[in-house]
Design a protein around this motif. Structure first.
Motif, PDB file in Angstrom:
ATOM      1  N   GLY A 198       0.820  -1.208   0.000  1.00 36.12           N
ATOM      2  CA  GLY A 198       0.000   0.000   0.000  1.00 36.12           C
ATOM      3  C   GLY A 198       0.857   1.261   0.000  1.00 36.12           C
ATOM      4  N   SER A 236     -12.008  -4.754   2.964  1.00 32.38           N
ATOM      5  CA  SER A 236     -11.625  -3.408   3.363  1.00 32.38           C
ATOM      6  C   SER A 236     -10.364  -3.068   2.612  1.00 32.38           C
ATOM      7  N   GLY A 237     -10.146  -1.810   2.378  1.00 36.17           N
ATOM      8  CA  GLY A 237      -8.934  -1.399   1.693  1.00 36.17           C
ATOM      9  C   GLY A 237      -7.708  -1.751   2.501  1.00 36.17           C
ATOM     10  N   TRP A 238      -7.712  -1.388   3.775  1.00 35.39           N
ATOM     11  CA  TRP A 238      -6.585  -1.712   4.603  1.00 35.39           C
ATOM     12  C   TRP A 238      -6.977  -1.727   6.069  1.00 35.39           C
TER      13      TRP A 238
END
Lengths: 261, 261
Positions: free
Chosen positions: A28, A199-201
Motif C-alpha cells: 500500500g 476493506s482497503g486496509w
C-alpha cells in the motif's frame, strides 16, 4: 547477504543507530509494520547483549517512508536474566514507531515445559496455493509480496470468531527464519479479518510478539485468527510454528477497520 | 471513595504526577502487577484527553514497594483519533514499571462488528466457591485477596493447553468496574498455570491489555488460559466479559516460572 539482512543494516550513531528504510517491504505504498518492528528490534538486540527478544511491543504512530531514518535506543533496565529496552524509529522530526522489548537467552531457560497444543494440521506447502492466486483480495502485487513464498492452506470465517488464515511462509530468497525475523513474519499474512469483511486496509495500532523458541530452518506454519471485531477494532492472534514442530512465536495485534464502506 | 479510587490518587508534578503506592494490593509482600499497571494507566488517562486505553503494555522491571512514587508521563503522539503515551512508575532512583499505551474514544468508534464468540458458560456466581476455599494453593491470605469478591467456576488443566481458570470477579467494596480498573482485573486471578504446576510465584515480564468495551455494572466473567509453558516461560491469555454479555477486555501476559523445584 539476504534481502532481510540488507534491509536491517544499522550504523552506530548518537543515541542509537542510523539506517535506511527499504522500499522492498512496501505494501500500500508504505513499509509493512512487521518490517519496521523487526528493524527497531534489530537495533535493540544489538544493544541488549542478549540474543532473544522474548517480548516486543510496537505502537504505530505514523507510517514511515522508504529512506533514511534513525533508531533511538534506550536501555531501560539490565537485570539478571533479562534486559528491557526502548526503541524509536524516527524520520526527520517525526517518530513513526515506539517499541518496548525485553530480551533474554532462551538457551539458558531452565523452567518446566507443558505444551499440549500441537502445530496446525495443514496440507503440505506444495499442495497450498500461493497467495497471489487467492481470488479477490489482491489485484495489485506490492513489493512486499515478492519477499516471501507464502502458501495459503485455509482462509475462511471460523465458527467461534470472525476470520482465520492459515498457511506456510518462508523468505523467497532462501534466508532461514531466526528470532530477528519473527516480528516480520508475525505481520506478513493478509489480515485474517478479510475472511469476513472486505476493506482497503487495516492499520495496526499495536503489535506484540512473544518469541518462544528459536526457529529451525525451513517453512513456518502459521495461524492468524480474529475473534472479535467490535465497532471496527479487532485483535489478530497469531501462532508461528517451525518445521521441527515447535511454537516459535505468538503474536497479537490491535488494528482498526475504517468506517464501514 | 472506593479503595481502588483512593489508591490511584495522583498529584500533578514536574514531568507527570506523584502518588502513593498502597499496601492494600500486596500479594507476596509486593503490590500486584495489575494494580501498578492501573496506577500508571490512570496517570496516562489523565494526560491523554481521551477516555479509553484501547491498548496498554507494561514491562515489569522490578517490583515496587508500598510508599511514595512518581509517575512520569510523556505524550508520544497526539493523533486524530488516538493518543499514544508512555509512563514510568519510579520509586527513588529506580524505575519499576515502563508502560506504553494508546488511548481512544470507544463511544465514537464507528466501524463494523462481527463477534461470534460468546461469554464463557459459567454457573452463576452464588454457585461458585470463593477463591479462599480452593484447596491447596492459598495458605496465606494476602491483603490483595480482601479487595475482591472472586468466585472460581473452574480451575483445571485443559486438553489443548496447560491450565485454565474461569470465574467471576468484582470489587469487594461495591465499586463498579470501568475501563480504568480493567488492567487490575486482568491480573487479579490466581495464575492459570497453577492448574498444572505448583510454584511459589510467577513473575510477570510483560502484560498487555486491550480494552474493547466499557463495562456495564455488575460482575465480570473471566477466563484465563495458559496453553504453552516452554522452559519456564508461559503466556496467559485472558478474556473479561461484563454482565451485559460484552467482551470488555482481552489480556495477554508473558511470565516466568522459576526453575523446577
Amino acid at each position: 547477504m539476504s534481502e532481510f539482512d540488507e534491509d536491517v543494516v544499522l550504523s552506530p550513531a548518537e543515541g542509537g543507530y542510523t539506517t535506511e528504510v527499504s522500499a522492498r517491504w512496501d505494501i500500500g505504498g508504505r513499509p509493512n509494520g512487521g518490517y519496521s518492528l523487526a528493524l527497531v528490534t534489530a537495533a535493540l538486540q544489538r544493544t541488549a547483549g542478549l540474543p532473544d527478544p522474548v517480548t516486543i511491543t510496537g505502537h504505530y504512530l505514523r507510517p514511515p517512508l522508504a529512506g533514511p531514518a534513525a533508531v533511538g535506543v534506550e536501555v531501560v533496565r539490565r537485570g539478571k536474566g533479562h534486559t528491557t529496552l526502548e526503541g524509536r524509529l524516527v524520520q526527520g522530526d517525526e517518530e513513526c514507531v515506539r517499541v518496548l522489548a525485553t530480551f533474554g537467552d532462551l538457551s539458558r531457560a531452565a523452567g518446566p515445559s507443558r505444551a499440549a497444543a500441537i502445530p496446525p494440521a495443514l496440507p503440505p506447502p506444495e499442495e497450498c496455493p500461493p497467495w497471489e492466486e487467492l481470488p479477490g483480495h489482491f489485484s495489485e502485487r506490492p513489493p512486499f509480496f515478492s519477499r516471501f513464498d507464502l502458501r495459503v492452506a485455509r482462509f475462511a470465517p471460523v465458527p467461534d470468531g470472525a476470520g482465520q488464515i492459515e498457511g506456510w511462509i518462508r523468505f523467497a530468497d532462501g534466508r532461514q527464519p531466526d528470532v530477528s525475523s519473527l516480528p516480520l513474519f508475525a505481520d506478513a499474512f493478509p489480515p485474517a479479518v478479510f475472511a469476513v469483511v472486505s476493506s482497503g486496509w487495516v492499520p495496526t495500532i499495536e503489535l506484540t510478539v512473544h518469541v518462544r523458541n528459536r526457529p529451525a530452518p525451513g517453512w513456518l506454519a502459521c495461524t492468524f485468527r480474529t475473534r472479535f471485531l467490535i465497532d471496527g477494532y479487532l485483535e489478530e492472534d497469531g501462532e508461528i510454528w517451525d518445521e521441527a514442530g515447535n511454537l516459535v512465536a505468538q503474536s497479537r495485534q490491535l488494528a482498526l477497520l475504517p468506517r464501514s464502506p
